[in-house]
Design a protein around this motif. Structure first.
Motif, PDB file in Angstrom:
ATOM      1  N   LEU A   1       0.840  -1.207   0.000  1.00 41.61           N
ATOM      2  CA  LEU A   1       0.000   0.000   0.000  1.00 41.61           C
ATOM      3  C   LEU A   1       0.869   1.250   0.000  1.00 41.61           C
ATOM      4  O   LEU A   1       0.587   2.220  -0.714  1.00 41.61           O
ATOM      5  CB  LEU A   1      -0.917  -0.009   1.221  1.00 41.61           C
ATOM      6  N   VAL A   2       1.953   1.228   0.800  1.00 43.99           N
ATOM      7  CA  VAL A   2       2.863   2.375   0.844  1.00 43.99           C
ATOM      8  C   VAL A   2       3.495   2.583  -0.528  1.00 43.99           C
ATOM      9  O   VAL A   2       3.580   3.724  -1.023  1.00 43.99           O
ATOM     10  CB  VAL A   2       3.949   2.157   1.923  1.00 43.99           C
ATOM     11  N   ARG A   3       3.950   1.508  -1.164  1.00 43.51           N
ATOM     12  CA  ARG A   3       4.567   1.634  -2.488  1.00 43.51           C
ATOM     13  C   ARG A   3       3.577   2.188  -3.509  1.00 43.51           C
ATOM     14  O   ARG A   3       3.927   3.036  -4.349  1.00 43.51           O
ATOM     15  CB  ARG A   3       5.077   0.270  -2.956  1.00 43.51           C
ATOM     16  N   ALA A   4       2.332   1.736  -3.424  1.00 48.97           N
ATOM     17  CA  ALA A   4       1.313   2.215  -4.360  1.00 48.97           C
ATOM     18  C   ALA A   4       1.023   3.697  -4.143  1.00 48.97           C
ATOM     19  O   ALA A   4       0.833   4.454  -5.107  1.00 48.97           O
ATOM     20  CB  ALA A   4       0.039   1.393  -4.206  1.00 48.97           C
ATOM     21  N   ILE A   5       0.988   4.129  -2.890  1.00 45.44           N
ATOM     22  CA  ILE A   5       0.752   5.546  -2.596  1.00 45.44           C
ATOM     23  C   ILE A   5       1.894   6.394  -3.149  1.00 45.44           C
ATOM     24  O   ILE A   5       1.671   7.471  -3.713  1.00 45.44           O
ATOM     25  CB  ILE A   5       0.587   5.758  -1.080  1.00 45.44           C
TER      26      ILE A   5
END
Length: 458
Positions: A295-299
């Motif tokens: 999720l962090v990478r996608a954000i």
């Protein structure tokens, strides 16, 4: 003739209007020296040890543990001792007092060099584990009270869990009780040491007859005898007085939860929120993928594609600040309230770095050792509420940020494919943005990048 001085609660580096007393290290009538520990105060983000600004006899203390003191109001009164060292008149303590009900006239302007030095000290602020006094930083240490040595945050946790520090086996340096010691004692009461004679919780010496602690009710006692609309005399039951802390009785919000109420109300009054929701198909994920790290990478990817969502907005001056770095505020739920520590430079971290950073922040939040500076300054935030329950949400955007991402509980759903149907795992996503600063198109493109990045195998 002896001189008396009042010590007003300083701004503990948070800009907050009040703080809660956790524990006094002295009592009225005690003699204390300059910079010795006076009281532990809980702010919205930390338990801070406040040193004494004077040397002398303590005349009056403003309340007891659990009481709320307004910034700038009297915290303690002292009778100064001329034979003990005192801080030079006008010397900066490193804290800044809030404005009391009646403000004094503004003093004359000081020479430029003095003003500059004072400004530099003001910028130092106060963080967890350090108190600024003049130009010297005093590192927070375990303080012995009633023969028990423990940090203020440890004492606060013991009070919260109902653990008697005098009965906890200390494993810390120099015989100090640690946070882990308190938690283990709460989880396994049988491991507690025998109760010392004449002591009460926290190691303080008892000055009155011990009051037996209430025993838990049995299953049968929880029935009609535990709850009845009539008193023992057969008359209608009266409610407990307002000062009694019990279920069903109003009690003031304190610390983190008190600040959360203010922040949420402020955000509600300022932001124009709009929420978009969709599902991210993670059917292609390889085994071992870390949900939060992905999720962090996608954000990060979405922020780099749509910079307008990784920004701060000033509604008063109608200005926008776009950020080159991506600092993600990670929502952490605790019994005390909501913490949002910042995962700094998330755009420079790999999956392992993200996981280590999140674990570090969670641990610091749990033991209340996190610096206040780590709880602000993020450029966008993430709420992974799906680890508990729920599918979609309308998370709150807290100014000056303009966006927040929320991930719901992953589920399996039937997905049409060429030649038939398959069962795919999906993550529900919700993106709330401030429509004063972002367009619907920008938010939709941001959400699209989130979905596409999460769809990758690794």
């Amino acid at each position: 003739m002896s001189q008396t001085k009042n010590f007003n609660l300083p701004d503990l580096g948070e800009g907050l209007p009040d703080a809660t007393i956790v524990e006094w290290f002295v009592k009225e009538g005690d003699v204390i020296k300059l910079d010795e520990p006076l009281v532990a105060m809980e702010t919205a983000k930390a338990v801070v040890e406040v040193p004494s600004p004077y040397s002398g006899k303590v005349l009056k203390l403003a309340g007891g543990a659990g009481d709320i003191v307004v910034t700038g109001h009297v915290l303690a009164s002292f009778e100064l001792d001329p034979n003990l060292p005192q801080r030079a008149e006008g010397q900066d303590t490193g804290h800044h007092h809030g404005t009391p009900a009646e403000t004094a006239p503004a003093p004359a302007a000081a020479p430029a060099p003095v003003a500059t030095a004072a400004a530099e000290r003001a910028d130092e602020g106060t963080v967890v584990g350090a108190m600024v006094s003049s130009n010297a930083v005093h590192t927070e240490q375990a303080v012995a009270v009633g023969g028990v040595k423990a940090m203020p945050a440890v004492r606060a946790m013991a009070r919260k869990l109902g653990v008697d520090l005098a009965r906890v086996r200390a494993t810390g340096a120099d015989g100090a009780v640690t946070m882990n010691d308190v938690k283990q004692a709460a989880a396994n009461p049988s491991a507690l040491l025998p109760s010392p004679s004449g002591t009460v919780a926290g190691g303080a010496i008892a000055t009155a007859a011990a009051v037996p602690s209430p025993q838990p009710l049995s299953q049968g006692e929880r029935g009609s005898s535990a709850r009845t609309p009539l008193s023992a005399a057969g008359k209608p039951m009266r409610t407990a007085p307002p000062g009694v802390v019990a279920k069903g009785q109003p009690e003031p919000l304190k610390g983190v939860r008190r600040n959360m109420a203010r922040v949420m109300a402020d955000a509600h009054s300022k932001v124009v929120p709009t929420t978009l929701s969709d599902d991210a198909d993670i059917h292609a994920w390889a085994p071992g993928n870390d949900m939060t790290s992905r999720l962090v990478r996608a954000i990060v990817s979405a922020c780099q594609t749509v910079p307008a969502m990784n920004a701060w907005f000033d509604g008063d001056n109608l200005t926008r600040t776009l950020h080159a770095q991506v600092d993600i505020g990670i929502a952490v739920d605790t019994d005390d309230g909501l913490f949002v520590p910042a995962l700094r430079n998330a755009d420079m971290l790999d999956a392992r770095g993200v996981r280590e950073g999140i674990n570090r922040l969670r641990q610091q939040v749990e033991d209340r050792s996190i610096a206040p500076s780590e709880l602000s300054g993020y450029t966008i935030s993430l709420s992974n509420f799906g680890m508990f329950a729920g599918r979609y949400a309308t998370p709150v955007v807290v100014p000056p940020c303009v966006a927040i991402v929320a991930a719901g509980r992953a589920r399996f759903q039937v997905t049409p494919v060429m030649g038939g149907i398959e069962t795919h795992k999906v993550i529900p996503l919700s993106v709330t943005f401030d429509h004063r600063a972002c367009t619907g198109g920008e938010a939709a493109r941001f959400l699209r990048v989130l979905i596409d990045d999460l769809a990758l195998a690794s």
